[in-house]
Design a protein around this motif. Structure first.
Motif, PDB file in Angstrom:
ATOM      1  N   SER A   1      14.492   0.636-143.111  1.00 46.50           N
ATOM      2  CA  SER A   1      15.755  -0.358-143.140  1.00 46.50           C
ATOM      3  C   SER A   1      15.827  -1.382-143.193  1.00 46.50           C
ATOM      4  O   SER A   1      14.087  -1.478-142.899  1.00 46.50           O
ATOM      5  CB  SER A   1      16.472  -0.256-141.939  1.00 46.50           C
ATOM      6  OG  SER A   1      15.613  -0.346-140.463  1.00 46.50           O
TER       7      SER A   1
ATOM      8  N   ASP B   1      17.921   5.916-135.248  1.00 43.18           N
ATOM      9  CA  ASP B   1      18.104   4.899-134.762  1.00 43.18           C
ATOM     10  C   ASP B   1      17.551   3.797-135.580  1.00 43.18           C
ATOM     11  O   ASP B   1      18.159   2.641-136.213  1.00 43.18           O
ATOM     12  CB  ASP B   1      17.734   4.718-133.709  1.00 43.18           C
ATOM     13  CG  ASP B   1      18.299   3.072-133.225  1.00 43.18           C
ATOM     14  OD1 ASP B   1      19.727   2.306-133.402  1.00 43.18           O
ATOM     15  OD2 ASP B   1      17.328   2.554-132.156  1.00 43.18           O
TER      16      ASP B   1
ATOM     17  N   ARG C   1      19.167   2.694-139.405  1.00 37.70           N
ATOM     18  CA  ARG C   1      20.238   2.071-139.077  1.00 37.70           C
ATOM     19  C   ARG C   1      20.994   0.692-140.522  1.00 37.70           C
ATOM     20  O   ARG C   1      19.114   0.257-139.889  1.00 37.70           O
ATOM     21  CB  ARG C   1      21.169   1.973-138.254  1.00 37.70           C
ATOM     22  CG  ARG C   1      21.110   3.325-137.516  1.00 37.70           C
ATOM     23  CD  ARG C   1      21.687   2.633-135.478  1.00 37.70           C
ATOM     24  NE  ARG C   1      22.626   1.778-135.486  1.00 37.70           N
ATOM     25  CZ  ARG C   1      22.969   1.260-134.050  1.00 37.70           C
ATOM     26  NH1 ARG C   1      21.753   1.915-133.343  1.00 37.70           N
ATOM     27  NH2 ARG C   1      23.818   0.243-134.549  1.00 37.70           N
TER      28      ARG C   1
ATOM     29  N   ASP D   1      24.912   0.431-140.002  1.00 34.23           N
ATOM     30  CA  ASP D   1      26.085   1.119-139.346  1.00 34.23           C
ATOM     31  C   ASP D   1      26.176   0.710-137.742  1.00 34.23           C
ATOM     32  O   ASP D   1      24.756   0.343-137.240  1.00 34.23           O
ATOM     33  CB  ASP D   1      24.595   2.595-139.249  1.00 34.23           C
ATOM     34  CG  ASP D   1      24.328   2.663-140.943  1.00 34.23           C
ATOM     35  OD1 ASP D   1      23.751   2.373-141.451  1.00 34.23           O
ATOM     36  OD2 ASP D   1      24.937   4.574-141.080  1.00 34.23           O
ATOM     37  N   THR D   2      26.884   0.967-137.193  1.00 39.21           N
ATOM     38  CA  THR D   2      27.364   0.761-136.099  1.00 39.21           C
ATOM     39  C   THR D   2      26.963   1.799-135.248  1.00 39.21           C
ATOM     40  O   THR D   2      26.468   1.593-133.683  1.00 39.21           O
ATOM     41  CB  THR D   2      28.861   0.284-135.591  1.00 39.21           C
ATOM     42  OG1 THR D   2      29.302   1.454-135.445  1.00 39.21           O
ATOM     43  CG2 THR D   2      29.561  -1.001-136.456  1.00 39.21           C
TER      44      THR D   2
ATOM     45  N   SER E   1      24.348   5.492-134.694  1.00 38.17           N
ATOM     46  CA  SER E   1      23.238   6.049-135.484  1.00 38.17           C
ATOM     47  C   SER E   1      24.218   7.422-135.488  1.00 38.17           C
ATOM     48  O   SER E   1      24.757   7.895-134.556  1.00 38.17           O
ATOM     49  CB  SER E   1      22.434   6.916-134.171  1.00 38.17           C
ATOM     50  OG  SER E   1      21.461   5.653-133.873  1.00 38.17           O
ATOM     51  N   LYS E   2      24.044   8.588-136.317  1.00 40.99           N
ATOM     52  CA  LYS E   2      24.166   9.620-136.705  1.00 40.99           C
ATOM     53  C   LYS E   2      23.750  10.727-137.268  1.00 40.99           C
ATOM     54  O   LYS E   2      22.708  10.859-137.699  1.00 40.99           O
ATOM     55  CB  LYS E   2      25.068   9.621-138.980  1.00 40.99           C
ATOM     56  CG  LYS E   2      26.135   8.808-138.531  1.00 40.99           C
ATOM     57  CD  LYS E   2      25.744   7.371-139.120  1.00 40.99           C
ATOM     58  CE  LYS E   2      27.092   6.586-139.301  1.00 40.99           C
ATOM     59  NZ  LYS E   2      26.839   5.270-139.491  1.00 40.99           N
TER      60      LYS E   2
ATOM     61  N   LYS F   1      22.275   8.019-142.572  1.00 41.02           N
ATOM     62  CA  LYS F   1      22.843   6.356-142.194  1.00 41.02           C
ATOM     63  C   LYS F   1      23.499   6.849-143.210  1.00 41.02           C
ATOM     64  O   LYS F   1      23.331   6.438-144.497  1.00 41.02           O
ATOM     65  CB  LYS F   1      21.151   6.216-142.463  1.00 41.02           C
ATOM     66  CG  LYS F   1      20.621   5.068-143.236  1.00 41.02           C
ATOM     67  CD  LYS F   1      21.327   4.405-144.536  1.00 41.02           C
ATOM     68  CE  LYS F   1      21.784   3.499-143.876  1.00 41.02           C
ATOM     69  NZ  LYS F   1      21.827   2.018-145.276  1.00 41.02           N
TER      70      LYS F   1
ATOM     71  N   ASP G   1      32.748   5.460-140.355  1.00 39.98           N
ATOM     72  CA  ASP G   1      31.646   4.195-139.168  1.00 39.98           C
ATOM     73  C   ASP G   1      31.639   3.699-141.010  1.00 39.98           C
ATOM     74  O   ASP G   1      30.818   2.704-140.835  1.00 39.98           O
ATOM     75  CB  ASP G   1      30.327   4.695-139.207  1.00 39.98           C
ATOM     76  CG  ASP G   1      29.148   3.792-138.317  1.00 39.98           C
ATOM     77  OD1 ASP G   1      30.204   2.588-137.184  1.00 39.98           O
ATOM     78  OD2 ASP G   1      28.313   3.040-138.517  1.00 39.98           O
TER      79      ASP G   1
END
Lengths: 383, 383
Positions: A71, A142, A145, A148-149, A151-152, A168, A257
């Motif tokens: 990211s 994590d 992200r 993103d508020t 983690s998915k 993400k 999100d």
């Protein structure tokens, strides 16, 4: 949980200093086999980021032993230098793990048009390689992200095997995917061509039906890696169902999100002459800023819904269309129906049902409302 | 000025009580001839309001002697009763003026899905008929406003004749027109088939290239009425140019008054392989919420522009696209170009130039930024 739920996978997520503020920004996922079968689906945008161009080549071989993700920078619109940066990143992973760069997929996400800080990135890759672990799924999720508020992550258990995944994406969710990266893993033993078919079908009914702001990213990537470590060759239908469930779960997490959204809107189109028609109508409504503003204002404005339906070439007669919002049929036969005052739009989840009265096919498109917070987030910051 | 600038036209604008607050809401425009030649262009939305269905029938005859317009209600999605309301309105005008309803066009604008208050409307039509005047162009333009903050009027002088016009529209401006009503008049002597050709061409390069929020209305109507009162048969090219100039002027006024906008953005696409490609690319960028938010934030985010270009099937090579914002070529060859810090986005007028390097055709699409005020205006009020 996450990509390390299935056997045969290790992962890591580290802070390489690409993002300001010291958050994790480099993730590595490694498939220890015995199989390396893999499939990928990529953005339909013709402006493709360097890592997409690279990974498309890798996936043509049907084998992936590692995925490196960052990211903090999309590495899109960066010319041939950007492509060389992606290549160098894959080579670094290959050298660290003693394998071939031709089986290393690369994913990037962040601002378009800027080169990645390669010294920091390559150092981060080295750190990540040193931290690869069976418990690394969470830090990896994590590390990918951006806005993103949370983690998915997701997983589902099949008969003797697992399917896991991380994703993400919080804006730019659109057809032909979304600014989203998703890595799915399984320890089932499935050949690459079968993975490809299963993945395409799963994506077409999950991520592809998410349309939060109609914008399509240059970097969207969904990968499915199979280690075969369970030794189980799964039932085809069960396996497809499990992969689809994980995709649907991750899609739902992305939707909830989405940037600045206060409502999660499901647009169910029923009575369509074809699934294509249903998708087309759902997408037209999902892209109407006026409709999305109305839902933000908790106004069951069915006129804006009909206006959007009318822009499509789907099969329908204007005076046979019915619309319900949260179960109240406020438009019947193309005109006012039940009392709109009965519609309760206070809950976060909103369901709009559009009955075209033209057939028996159906599709649901998921979107969000258009809020002042969305405008603020996308005007105050470069992303 | 306005629709009464040319000879042979009278107009009126009155408050009939359809709108709360006592503002003008009914307009009447009458063509006293000797010619009644007329042409019309209507919304491409398949959900068409009753007055659009009615006026399309009227215009098939190529003759119009009066146009009655109301704000305060769109009479769209109102079923067969709504169509009867439109018919009754035309009949009322015909009875008051001793003529045929089959040559009375009707336009409505306002909220979709509600019946018009016919008693108030018909009484207003009677009042308007009593106030018809050669000076009535301004009150008529005032009466068709909805969220418009100002009246939109224009005129141009030809060789021995005039072209005048009025328009309304402040949101939902989109391809195949916009929630806009526009009445153009001329005292030139031009047959209906020629008016039709001139109007279609003028609309295609003016109103049709305005795309503020991608939403297409159910009520859009542009009418062109010729009285022939000047006795002049105009030069075909000059007449077409004058009509186009009036349309362009009114388009510009609509753009500047668009709901909640702080920027007027011209997206010039050059170097296209065809005009269709140029329009397609311009429209894709004009519809990108992310791009529009960036301009609101005065951020020259060319990555969002390229992402939008990449969603089209226009002819171009990703590594040959150049983008300038306000004259600074911040993207060259699909990658970062000149210093984006040099772009001054403080002025209200913003020009984005996209060079596809694929040919010699060009088109300009006009749009606005996406602002928190737009979201507020369209979420807090039903329109």
């Amino acid at each position: 949980m996450s990509v390390t739920a299935p056997l045969g996978f290790r992962a890591a997520g580290v802070a390489a200093g690409i993002k300001a503020g010291g958050a994790r920004d480099v993730a590595l996922v490694v498939n220890d086999g015995p199989s390396r079968a893999a499939a990928g689906v990529f953005t339909a945008n013709r402006i493709k980021a360097a890592p997409v161009l690279w990974s498309q080549q890798v996936l043509r071989g049907g084998r992936v032993f590692a995925v490196v993700l960052n990211s903090g920078g999309a590495n899109a619109c960066t010319g041939s230098e950007g492509f060389q940066d992606t290549h160098a990143t894959a080579e670094k992973v290959a050298a660290l793990l003693g394998d071939s760069a031709g089986e290393v997929a690369v994913c990037s996400t962040g601002l378009i048009g800027e080169r990645l800080p390669m010294d920091a990135l390559l150092a981060g890759v080295e750190t990540a390689a040193g931290q690869l672990d069976r418990d690394g799924g969470l830090p990896a999720a994590d590390a990918i992200r951006t806005t993103d508020t949370v983690s998915k992550i997701s997983f589902r258990r099949g008969s003797g095997y697992m399917v896991g995944g991380m994703a993400k994406g919080a804006g730019m969710l659109a057809p032909g995917l979304a600014t989203m990266l998703c890595v799915l893993t399984t320890d089932a033993d499935v050949p690459a061509d079968r993975l490809d078919a299963v993945l395409r079908e799963a994506v077409s009914v999950t991520f592809d039906r998410l349309d939060t702001d109609g914008c399509m990213s240059t970097n969207d990537t969904v990968l499915l890696l199979a280690s075969g470590a369970s030794g189980v060759t799964p039932d085809e239908r069960e396996f497809a169902a499990k992969v689809t469930e994980v995709c649907a779960d991750l899609s739902r997490q992305l939707l909830v999100d989405a940037e600045g959204a206060t409502k999660a809107i499901a647009i169910e189109v029923v009575g369509a002459a074809s699934v294509d028609d249903a998708v087309k109508v759902g997408r037209a409504v999902a892209r109407s800023n006026l409709f999305k503003c109305a839902i933000y204002g908790e106004d069951p404005n069915w006129g804006r819904i009909l206006s959007a339906v009318g822009t499509t070439d789907a099969v329908f007669e204007p005076d046979r269309v019915n619309v319900a919002v949260n179960g109240i049929w406020i438009c019947r036969g193309g005109a006012a129906g039940d009392d709109r005052g009965k519609v309760d739009l206070r809950p976060r989840d909103v369901t709009v049902t559009i009955d075209l009265s033209a057939g028996t096919d159906t599709a649901t498109i998921h979107t969000t409302d258009l809020t002042t917070a969305y405008v603020h987030e996308n005007s105050a910051y470069s992303t």
